[in-house]
Design an enzyme around this catalytic site. Structure first.
Site, PDB file in Angstrom:
ATOM      1  N   GLU A   1       1.425  -0.649  -4.885  1.00  0.00           N
ATOM      2  CA  GLU A   1       0.696   0.441  -5.327  1.00  0.00           C
ATOM      3  C   GLU A   1       1.436   1.550  -5.519  1.00  0.00           C
ATOM      4  O   GLU A   1       1.847   2.246  -4.442  1.00  0.00           O
ATOM      5  CB  GLU A   1      -0.499   0.720  -4.385  1.00  0.00           C
ATOM      6  CG  GLU A   1      -1.381   1.709  -4.698  1.00  0.00           C
ATOM      7  CD  GLU A   1      -2.161   2.511  -3.545  1.00  0.00           C
ATOM      8  OE1 GLU A   1      -3.145   3.008  -3.766  1.00  0.00           O
ATOM      9  OE2 GLU A   1      -1.580   2.493  -2.543  1.00  0.00           O
TER      10      GLU A   1
ATOM     11  N   ASP B   1       0.614  -1.215  -0.102  1.00  0.00           N
ATOM     12  CA  ASP B   1       0.071   0.029   0.014  1.00  0.00           C
ATOM     13  C   ASP B   1       0.804   1.376  -0.112  1.00  0.00           C
ATOM     14  O   ASP B   1       1.652   1.282   0.900  1.00  0.00           O
ATOM     15  CB  ASP B   1      -1.108  -0.161   1.117  1.00  0.00           C
ATOM     16  CG  ASP B   1      -1.773   1.162   1.341  1.00  0.00           C
ATOM     17  OD1 ASP B   1      -2.667   0.966   0.255  1.00  0.00           O
ATOM     18  OD2 ASP B   1      -1.805   1.780   2.222  1.00  0.00           O
TER      19      ASP B   1
HETATM   20  C1  GLC Z   1      -4.122   3.269  -0.410  1.00  0.00           C
HETATM   21  C2  GLC Z   1      -5.537   2.351  -0.544  1.00  0.00           C
HETATM   22  C3  GLC Z   1      -6.357   3.292   0.078  1.00  0.00           C
HETATM   23  C4  GLC Z   1      -6.102   3.900   1.397  1.00  0.00           C
HETATM   24  C5  GLC Z   1      -4.622   4.472   1.357  1.00  0.00           C
HETATM   25  C6  GLC Z   1      -4.085   4.817   2.650  1.00  0.00           C
HETATM   26  O1  GLC Z   1      -4.032   4.099  -1.686  1.00  0.00           O
HETATM   27  O2  GLC Z   1      -5.685   1.734  -1.700  1.00  0.00           O
HETATM   28  O3  GLC Z   1      -7.765   2.783   0.018  1.00  0.00           O
HETATM   29  O4  GLC Z   1      -7.015   4.840   1.696  1.00  0.00           O
HETATM   30  O5  GLC Z   1      -3.720   3.814   0.483  1.00  0.00           O
HETATM   31  O6  GLC Z   1      -3.806   3.807   3.442  1.00  0.00           O
END
Ligand code: GLC
Length: 550
Positions: A275, A214
């Site tokens: 991500e 993440d």
């Molecule tokens: C990422 C997740 C999202 C979350 C953020 C903070 O972007 O996909 O849902 O709010 O991280 O952890």
């Protein structure tokens, strides 16, 4: 189940991975919130669909101030979802079906209720407890201003002031790139590194096949935390930033090289998917160099308008940049963070090559759905892997008229963010029946977000056996893909690029032709699968076909 990959290639290079947003998938306990029991009872759906793996969003103990991305215990399961024993059984059942499992790892921040942060708040400025996070004195007279100009992804300053222990006002500020309930960890601290290394081992030992990292570019910050240079009202837009002190700082790669070495110590092709929202495919590719992540979401693709030139550019840039580092592309059309693509494509399309949000205005669901059906054939024909977001196989759209009192996304609460609230794409799935809760929950509890009555014809039961349904299209596409990818390998070549249409070939047996709103395009082969009705000898607007070339 056979791997969809070129002979000998690891599974993750071409896997289709289904994102389970656990709270909204299926509720086995009857309290209105999806859980592990619900997921275990619905594995048949995923098997029949024909995906290769599941990615499960955070299932950890959490006060749920950001849908579970605010973690209190990285080695546990939230009681609302089940127990660690149930998670073990789920992992075994998934493997028993020949599927694989990926889980989320949230390491940029913890919950503000994590024992470390509680201890930090209870300790004086300068204490070792505060070193696990970024605490700083404020700027200006009395330290009344945030320490620097950094902003939060959820709107406003990235700093919140807390009183010193025993005091009522004053005190230091702590950094949170997301909500105030998600304080950023200090990744220069060796204890933070060691803790997460043990967390990775914990889940790999339990048998998970992959970890989704993440907010991956956020972990390292430039020493001294200098200003970024934001102007008042600037939005959190990391895909536009160059050389920012709060995001995509080069030191972050050291962390991932260490993680990769841990992963490589395990048998059986474990993997990372990052991500990684950064500025362009070349910056993304840096996370996919040898010794770092295996894959990363293509977050440009999820934002590309329904236009041939923009689609052509994003595919080309991705394949070129990732090809240089030998990494596969990972395509994605929808997620728990973005408007569903039926909604995105059912709006007026934005003028630029990418858009962070749909244009304002009404959604034409019919048009959005026709394009979404074409888009999935386009995505599943591209080389690399793909992620499906739960409910897209049912053709679900965003629920844009949720009453304000049920909304849960902290983005909504802050009211200051330019990003639309994400509840609209997180409404619980409709499984069966003619009225809400559509089989989502087994008990008296109401779904945690209300489902619209119009979903009666979108349930899994309603679409099952209907050859014209979105579900039938997804099943047919995944089934064919399993047979075609081993023949196609990584081959790719454009066959047609015009203002209105794209076509590309995958070896001798498979060509994908997509009409993105132009005049009908003549068919160049024998149709294997079509996203919608064809006109004689041609593919009409907003339609895609897979053909065997003549
Ligand atoms: C990422 C997740 C999202 C979350 C953020 C903070 O972007 O996909 O849902 O709010 O991280 O952890």
């Amino acid at each position: 189940m056979t791997d969809v990959s070129a002979p000998g290639a690891p599974w993750w290079r071409s896997a289709v991975i289904y994102q389970v947003y656990l709270r909204s998938f299926a509720d086995g306990s009857g309290d209105g919130v999806g859980d592990l029991a619900g997921l275990r009872s619905r594995l048949d759906h995923l098997d029949t669909l024909g995906v290769d793996a599941l990615w499960i969003t955070p299932w950890y103990p959490s006060p749920m101030r950001d849908g579970g991305y605010d973690v209190v215990d990285h080695r546990g399961i939230h009681p609302v979802f089940g127990t660690l024993d149930e998670a073990r059984r789920l992992i075994d059942e998934i493997h028993g079906r020949g599927l694989r499992i990926v889980i989320d790892i949230v390491a940029n921040h913890t919950s503000s209720e994590h024992p470390w942060f509680r201890a930090a708040l209870a300790s004086a400025p300068g204490s070792p407890e505060r070193e696990y996070y970024h605490f700083r004195d404020g700027a200006g007279p009395g330290g009344d201003l945030p320490p620097n100009d950094w902003i939060s992804a959820f709107g406003g300053s990235a700093w919140t002031r807390v009183p010193d222990p025993g005091a009522v006002t004053g005190g230091q500020w702590y950094l949170h790139l997301f909500s105030t309930a998600q304080p950023d960890l200090n990744w220069d601290h060796p204890d933070v590194r060691a803790y997460f290394e043990s967390v990775l081992r914990f889940w790999f030992d339990l048998g998970v096949d992959g970890l989704r990292v993440d907010a991956a570019p956020g972990l390292a910050k430039r020493p001294g935390l200098p200003d970024h240079g934001f102007a008042a009202g600037d939005a959190f837009a990391p895909t536009a930033w160059e050389s920012s002190p709060l995001w995509d700082v080069d030191a972050v790669h050291d962390i991932y090289r260490t993680w990769r070495a841990i992963c490589d110590g395990y048998p059986g092709d474990r993997m990372f998917v990052g991500e990684v929202p950064v500025n362009g495919a070349d910056r993304l590719a840096r996370y996919l160099r040898a010794g770092e992540f295996h894959t990363a979401f293509n977050l440009d693709f999820i934002k590309v308008p329904w236009r041939a030139s923009a689609m052509h550019a994003v595919v080309d840039e991705t394949l070129t940049a990732l090809g240089r580092v030998g990494a596969p592309a990972t395509w994605v059309l929808s997620s728990h963070d973005e408007p569903r693509h039926v909604t995105r494509y059912g709006r007026r399309q934005p003028p630029g090559p990418r858009s962070t949000r749909p244009e304002p205005g009404p959604t034409d669901r019919e048009l959005g759905l026709r394009r979404a059906r074409a888009a999935v054939l386009l995505m599943l024909a591209l080389p690399g892997g793909a992620y499906l977001y739960q409910g897209e196989e049912l053709g679900l759209e965003d629920v844009e008229d949720l009453p304000p009192e049920v909304r849960d996304d902290p983005i909504h609460a802050s009211g200051a963010s330019a990003v639309p609230a994400r509840d609209a794409c997180r409404v619980p799935l409709p499984w069966s029946g003619a009225a809400p809760p559509f089989g989502f929950t087994a008990g008296p509890g109401r779904p945690w977000l209300p489902q619209p009555a119009r979903w009666a014809d979108r349930t899994v039961a309603a679409q099952d056996g209907d050859p014209g349904s979105v579900l039938a299209l997804y099943r047919a596409a995944l089934d064919l893909r399993h047979r075609l990818v081993p023949l196609a390998g990584d081959t790719f070549g454009w066959r047609l690029v015009t203002d209105g249409a794209l076509a590309f070939g995958r070896g001798h047996h498979w060509e994908c032709l997509v009409n993105l709103g132009g005049d009908p395009v003549p068919l160049g082969g024998e149709v294997m699968l079509s996203s919608g009705p064809l006109v004689p000898g041609a593919v009409p607007a907003d339609t895609a076909v897979w053909v065997t070339p003549y």
